[in-house]
Design a protein around this motif. Structure first.
Motif, PDB file in Angstrom:
ATOM      1  N   ALA A 155      37.259-126.763 -56.207  1.00 16.58           N
ATOM      2  CA  ALA A 155      38.721-126.529 -55.811  1.00 16.58           C
ATOM      3  C   ALA A 155      39.642-127.286 -56.924  1.00 16.58           C
ATOM      4  N   ILE A 159      41.745-125.876 -59.835  1.00 14.04           N
ATOM      5  CA  ILE A 159      43.585-126.702 -60.408  1.00 14.04           C
ATOM      6  C   ILE A 159      43.874-127.100 -61.897  1.00 14.04           C
ATOM      7  N   LEU A 478      41.479-119.723 -59.849  1.00 14.10           N
ATOM      8  CA  LEU A 478      42.422-120.854 -58.915  1.00 14.10           C
ATOM      9  C   LEU A 478      42.130-120.016 -57.715  1.00 14.10           C
ATOM     10  N   VAL A 479      42.509-119.072 -57.781  1.00 14.01           N
ATOM     11  CA  VAL A 479      42.376-118.076 -56.307  1.00 14.01           C
ATOM     12  C   VAL A 479      41.284-118.023 -55.450  1.00 14.01           C
ATOM     13  N   SER A 481      38.629-120.375 -56.438  1.00 12.19           N
ATOM     14  CA  SER A 481      38.019-121.889 -55.695  1.00 12.19           C
ATOM     15  C   SER A 481      39.107-121.990 -54.335  1.00 12.19           C
ATOM     16  N   VAL A 482      39.869-121.208 -54.183  1.00 12.79           N
ATOM     17  CA  VAL A 482      40.322-121.272 -52.911  1.00 12.79           C
ATOM     18  C   VAL A 482      39.911-121.235 -51.853  1.00 12.79           C
ATOM     19  N   LEU A 483      39.620-119.400 -52.451  1.00 17.20           N
ATOM     20  CA  LEU A 483      39.220-118.755 -51.233  1.00 17.20           C
ATOM     21  C   LEU A 483      37.599-118.919 -50.672  1.00 17.20           C
ATOM     22  N   VAL A 485      36.685-122.555 -50.287  1.00 13.53           N
ATOM     23  CA  VAL A 485      36.760-123.313 -49.440  1.00 13.53           C
ATOM     24  C   VAL A 485      36.411-122.843 -48.384  1.00 13.53           C
ATOM     25  N   VAL A 488      38.899-121.039 -45.175  1.00 16.81           N
ATOM     26  CA  VAL A 488      40.285-119.879 -45.556  1.00 16.81           C
ATOM     27  C   VAL A 488      39.789-118.404 -45.199  1.00 16.81           C
TER      28      VAL A 488
END
Length: 698
Positions: A155, A159, A478-479, A481-483, A485, A488
């Motif tokens: 993450a 970012i 980025l997307v 990396s969020v998924l 986590v 999510v």
């Protein structure tokens, strides 16, 4: 001004025509080089437009009740008309050709380069930590690590990469760089590789249980010239169709219509005609994106990307497994060709804002809808990643227009089909949910290969060509990396009801291209030879790692058989037995045979109706019903896995209307029971795979 929207790229100035009688007329050698250089783009764009037209006609055929062969012939006429119009316009444009030199490689080594080291180094460090710890997940060395370690580091890296590329974009006052123009030599190399891959597709055979649906549907269409809108596996287009597989994909019907028009078998049309063409398109799609995004050494990056696909298979979710071994399935073509082309077309759209680029984005979305229903899930994520990146630099309008063009048709097709056919039920899809850690392990893999995949994910955007390629790659990182986590994917599944397919979210990445970008790394040095040597060493190290620690596409561990001649993608003994059963003069009723033979039978012909095409699909029809229980009991009986008593077998046979029982000679219990039930032996074949068939008397 740095914050102003960049204008469309202006074409380079037209060079003055040479003096003499040849003025205004390109020389034959120049024409040949220009045609060769443009061939990958022409082939892939034509493929996208052609299949998009087919998909629209296929969907329209439901309104008019057209047979697939009629739709196919209409499509052929449409393709000829469009090709003629485009050809005439192209000839008019090339009467006085412009001299367009290929742009030089980016003078900077990364999309985010130019940032102070105090910003760049922490981001790279976070990416390396995320890649190493994610790659160790699932290995003995990683058992002590919580998934929160790679998730948190990823993450931070995602970012940071996004902020670096955004900063570089806004600090770049220069006009957007002209898109790279491939040379004839580069394009010729890509074409040669694509043809080689297409040829190899004929000799590699991976039998997958899904083939009974995908290829079986093609065979049904080829033999009957009819699109089955209800169930065609268990019944004769009578029972309700599987809710998880609405008839929006058009690829199986295309192959079946092609076979019907040519008068050949549906499986032959799929594996001997369609598959090689798909292989060429997939490889050229990979080439075009890699060439567009690579700041230097695009041929080396492309070669590494192709090598990755060939050497990294094995896992049922590895991208190499979804390439040649499963490319004829719509989802294989989607991840292998549509994903790289969508990133390419969005790059062109954001760079030029041309109507042509927007048309290609829309046409590709229609193509995606014709390949797989997964497009309605993955494309919004991909477009959301690209749109988010462009919104962060103030390109709101372009992001919205491009996003609508990319998702309107596939999402709309699913919505309309659900309104017409009823609510969607994903029960027929993969029935296991994989969280973030297992999603990474399944698709990006573990060990050294997983580490390389992680480096491509979190560091690849810093190596992409500056401005739009770097920005879009950063949005994807980025997307993703969020998924990754924890929690999510669970939340997304709970909100949308698509938990069973969320393991496919890494498909939004153009992963082979990002892996290829790793060998474009450059080091500050006055020596061009030294800068090139670094990239070559990185490429050699990656290829060696793939060869040593991964499972190649042609390995038996990838469930692939390599043949010395073009073959169907079926185990040859099963294929021979299925053809042998189909050729017998059988009594009326369903055929009961070993499970693998029944699964093969519907690929051989739709005229032989079997008890159980595949047990996985029974979840669509209530596992507690006699419809399901009888089929499972009889399949286990024919396989020799269970020995149910005679009364149970007799009741199931009677309820299902079984007319023929074919079992291996080694299954003595099934043979004796068939005789006790009043079935009479009418055919037998010798080994290997010695089989005897019994028919219901009367």
């Amino acid at each position: 001004m740095p914050n102003a929207d960049p204008v469309a790229v202006a074409p380079p100035p037209v060079a003055p025509p040479p003096a003499g009688p040849a003025a205004g007329r390109p020389q034959p050698a120049h024409r040949l080089r220009s045609a060769l250089a443009a061939a990958p783009a022409v082939i892939t764009d034509a493929g996208v437009l052609g299949f998009a037209l087919w998909t629209v006609l296929y969907h329209a055929s439901f309104l008019f009740g057209l047979r697939p062969s009629v739709t196919f012939l209409t499509w052929l006429v449409g393709c000829v008309v469009i090709a003629a119009v485009v050809g005439v316009r192209a000839l008019r444009r090339t009467r006085v050709p412009a001299v367009t030199p290929a742009p030089a490689a980016d003078p900077v080594p990364a999309g985010g380069t130019g940032q102070p080291r105090r910003f760049l180094l922490p981001v790279v460090a976070a990416g390396v930590v995320a890649a190493v710890t994610a790659g160790l997940a699932g290995t003995p060395a990683g058992d002590v690590l919580s998934w929160w370690v790679p998730a948190a580091a990823g993450a931070v890296a995602g970012i940071g990469v996004m902020l670096l590329t955004r900063r570089a974009w806004r600090a770049d006052d220069a006009d957007p760089p002209a898109p790279p123009a491939p040379t004839a030599l580069q394009a010729g190399y890509a074409l040669l590789i694509s043809v080689g891959v297409a040829i190899s597709s004929l000799y590699l055979a991976r039998n997958t249980p899904d083939d009974v649906y995908y290829v079986g549907k093609t065979v049904w269409v080829a033999e009957r010239d009819l699109v089955p809108t209800n169930d065609f596996l268990f019944t004769e287009n009578v029972a309700p169709a599987m809710g998880s597989l609405p008839p929006t994909p058009s690829i199986e019907v295309f192959d079946g219509a092609l076979a019907h028009v040519l008068g050949i078998h549906g499986a032959s049309a799929t594996w001997y005609l369609a598959l090689p063409v798909m292989a060429v398109l997939a490889v050229l799609a990979l080439w075009r994106l890699t060439h567009r995004w690579a700041p230097r050494r695009p041929v080396l990056a492309f070669s590494v990307a192709v090598t990755y696909l060939y050497l990294v298979a094995g896992s049922d979710a590895a991208l190499g497994t979804f390439h040649l071994p499963r490319l004829y399935e719509g989802k294989g073509m989607f991840v292998s060709a549509v994903i790289p082309l969508m990133w390419l077309y969005l790059t062109e759209w954001f760079d030029t804002r041309s109507r042509r680029s927007l048309l290609l984005v829309f046409a590709l979305s229609v193509t995606a809808a014709g390949l797989t229903t997964t497009s309605a899930i993955i494309l919004p994520m991909l477009v959301g990643a690209a749109g988010l990146a462009m919104m962060l630099v103030g390109r709101w309008k372009d992001a919205v227009i491009g996003g609508l063009a990319a998702v309107a048709y596939p999402v709309g097709a699913i919505v309309v089909s659900r309104l017409v056919l009823g609510g969607m039920d994903a029960a027929g899809a993969d029935d296991a949910f994989f969280d973030a850690e297992y999603t990474y392990r399944r698709t990006l893999l573990v060990g050294i290969v997983g580490v390389i995949s992680g480096l491509a994910l979190w560091c690849g955007p810093l190596l992409a060509r500056r401005r739009t390629p770097a920005l879009l790659a950063a949005g994807a990182a980025l997307v993703m990396s969020v998924l990754l986590v924890p929690g999510v994917l669970e939340t997304l599944g709970a909100l949308t009801g698509i938990s069973v397919v969320l393991w496919r979210v890494p498909w939004l990445l153009a992963l082979p291209t990002l892996i290829g970008l790793l060998c474009t790394v450059s080091v500050p040095s006055p020596s061009r030879l030294l800068r090139g040597a670094v990239g070559g060493l990185v490429a050699a190290a990656m290829v060696t790692s793939f060869a040593v620690w991964a499972t190649p596409m042609w390995s038996p561990d990838s469930w692939v058989e390599t043949h010395t001649r073009p073959t169907w993608k079926l185990p040859q003994q099963r294929q021979e037995i299925a053809f042998w059963i189909a050729g017998q003069d059988r009594p009326d009723g369903l055929v009961l045979a070993p499970s693998t033979i029944m699964r093969t039978s519907l690929i051989v012909t739709s005229r032989v109706r079997v008890v159980l095409p595949r047990d996985f699909y029974l979840v669509e029809y209530d596992l507690n019903s006699d419809f399901a229980k009888d089929r499972l009991l009889l399949a286990h009986f024919a396989d020799g896995r269970e020995k149910p008593d005679r009364a149970q077998v007799a009741a199931a046979v009677e309820r299902l209307g079984v007319g023929t029982i074919c079992v291996y000679n080694g299954n003595r219990y099934a043979r004796e029971t068939a005789v006790e039930l009043g079935f009479t032996e009418f055919a037998s074949r010798r080994g290997p795979g010695a089989t005897t068939c019994y028919g219901r008397a009367g």
